[in-house]
Design a protein around this motif. Sequence first.
Motif, short mmCIF file in Angstrom:
data_model
loop_
_atom_site.label_atom_id
_atom_site.label_comp_id
_atom_site.label_asym_id
_atom_site.label_seq_id
_atom_site.Cartn_x
_atom_site.Cartn_y
_atom_site.Cartn_z
N ALA A 40 32.71 40.15 37.67
CA ALA A 40 31.68 39.32 37.02
C ALA A 40 32.32 38.28 36.11
CB ALA A 40 30.72 40.20 36.23
N GLN A 41 33.33 38.67 35.34
CA GLN A 41 34.02 37.73 34.46
C GLN A 41 34.75 36.67 35.26
OE1 GLN A 41 36.33 40.59 32.31
NE2 GLN A 41 34.75 40.92 30.76
N THR A 42 35.33 37.07 36.40
CA THR A 42 36.02 36.12 37.26
C THR A 42 35.04 35.09 37.81
OG1 THR A 42 37.69 37.76 37.85
CG2 THR A 42 37.46 35.88 39.33
N ALA A 69 23.32 39.23 29.61
CA ALA A 69 24.54 39.72 30.28
C ALA A 69 25.64 38.66 30.20
CB ALA A 69 24.25 40.06 31.74
N VAL A 70 25.26 37.41 30.39
CA VAL A 70 26.24 36.32 30.29
C VAL A 70 26.72 36.19 28.85
CG1 VAL A 70 26.58 33.82 30.53
CG2 VAL A 70 25.37 35.10 32.31
N GLY A 71 25.83 36.43 27.90
CA GLY A 71 26.22 36.39 26.48
C GLY A 71 27.28 37.44 26.16
N ALA A 72 27.12 38.63 26.71
CA ALA A 72 28.10 39.70 26.49
C ALA A 72 29.44 39.33 27.12
CB ALA A 72 27.58 41.02 27.06
N MET A 73 29.40 38.77 28.33
CA MET A 73 30.65 38.34 28.98
C MET A 73 31.29 37.22 28.19
SD MET A 73 30.31 38.42 33.11
CE MET A 73 28.73 37.63 33.27
N THR A 74 30.47 36.31 27.67
CA THR A 74 30.98 35.20 26.87
C THR A 74 31.76 35.73 25.67
OG1 THR A 74 29.20 33.71 27.54
CG2 THR A 74 30.31 33.20 25.46
N ARG A 76 33.27 38.61 25.32
CA ARG A 76 34.54 39.21 25.75
C ARG A 76 35.56 38.14 26.11
NH1 ARG A 76 30.87 42.96 27.96
NH2 ARG A 76 30.92 42.02 30.02
N LEU A 77 35.11 37.09 26.80
CA LEU A 77 36.03 36.02 27.21
C LEU A 77 36.50 35.20 26.01
CD1 LEU A 77 34.27 34.93 30.52
CD2 LEU A 77 36.38 36.25 30.28
N GLY A 103 42.81 30.98 29.97
CA GLY A 103 41.77 31.37 30.91
C GLY A 103 42.04 30.87 32.31
N VAL A 104 42.51 29.64 32.42
CA VAL A 104 42.85 29.07 33.73
C VAL A 104 43.99 29.88 34.36
CG1 VAL A 104 43.81 27.05 34.90
CG2 VAL A 104 41.98 26.77 33.22
N LYS A 105 44.98 30.23 33.55
CA LYS A 105 46.11 31.02 34.05
C LYS A 105 45.63 32.39 34.54
CE LYS A 105 50.69 32.66 32.73
NZ LYS A 105 51.67 32.77 31.66
N ALA A 106 44.75 33.04 33.78
CA ALA A 106 44.21 34.34 34.20
C ALA A 106 43.42 34.20 35.49
CB ALA A 106 43.34 34.93 33.09
N LEU A 107 42.62 33.16 35.59
CA LEU A 107 41.82 32.94 36.80
C LEU A 107 42.71 32.68 38.00
CD1 LEU A 107 38.95 32.80 37.88
CD2 LEU A 107 38.92 30.37 37.31
N ASP A 108 43.77 31.92 37.82
CA ASP A 108 44.71 31.66 38.92
C ASP A 108 45.35 32.95 39.43
OD1 ASP A 108 44.20 28.95 38.86
OD2 ASP A 108 46.00 28.44 37.69
N ALA A 109 45.56 33.91 38.53
CA ALA A 109 46.17 35.19 38.93
C ALA A 109 45.24 36.03 39.79
CB ALA A 109 46.57 35.97 37.67
N MET A 110 43.97 35.67 39.83
CA MET A 110 42.99 36.45 40.59
C MET A 110 43.10 36.22 42.09
SD MET A 110 41.38 38.02 38.20
CE MET A 110 42.72 37.91 37.07
N GLY A 111 43.72 35.13 42.51
CA GLY A 111 43.79 34.77 43.93
C GLY A 111 44.36 35.86 44.81
N ALA A 112 45.49 36.41 44.44
CA ALA A 112 46.13 37.45 45.25
C ALA A 112 45.29 38.73 45.28
CB ALA A 112 47.53 37.76 44.72
#
Length: 149
Positions: A40-42, A69-74, A76-77, A103-112
């Motif tokens: 969900a965060q991704t 729900a988006v507020g709670a994720m916000t 945490r992020l 955040g961009v770096k973390a998102l990029d790590a999600m690809g694999a």
Amino acid sequence: MAENMSAKDERIFFLLQMAAHRLKTRADAALVDAGGLTTAQTAMMAIVRAEGPVTQREIATRLKQRESAVGAMTERLLKAGYITRTRSEVDGRAWNLAATKKGVKALDAMGAAFAEINAIIDEAFPGPDMARMAKGLRRLIERMEEKTE
């Protein structure tokens, strides 16, 4: 005879629930290991990165989630340093969210991590089975949305 099988006969609801739960559990574990984000965060981070700055309401609409729900994720992020939050110049009640370099770096790590999950799905639904499954799931989603409107 197999052509006349029903959703009840095949226990489709149960199978969809089990598949969704196992996919989410596996994906969440892989994504948290890769970059500390849940599925969900991704998804939220992908919207913030692609469209940011964006409001929580816009994200909730896109993800078909409640704003709470988006507020709670916000929160945490923000705490993780993956996004920033600034007041909207258009609507003083709204907050604009934007991705940070972290955040961009973390998102990029999600690809694999997502590649592994997609490979499992690809293996389960080879060739034309994938197109049929996707078409059927989209049709099911549309029908379910029609029933709730």
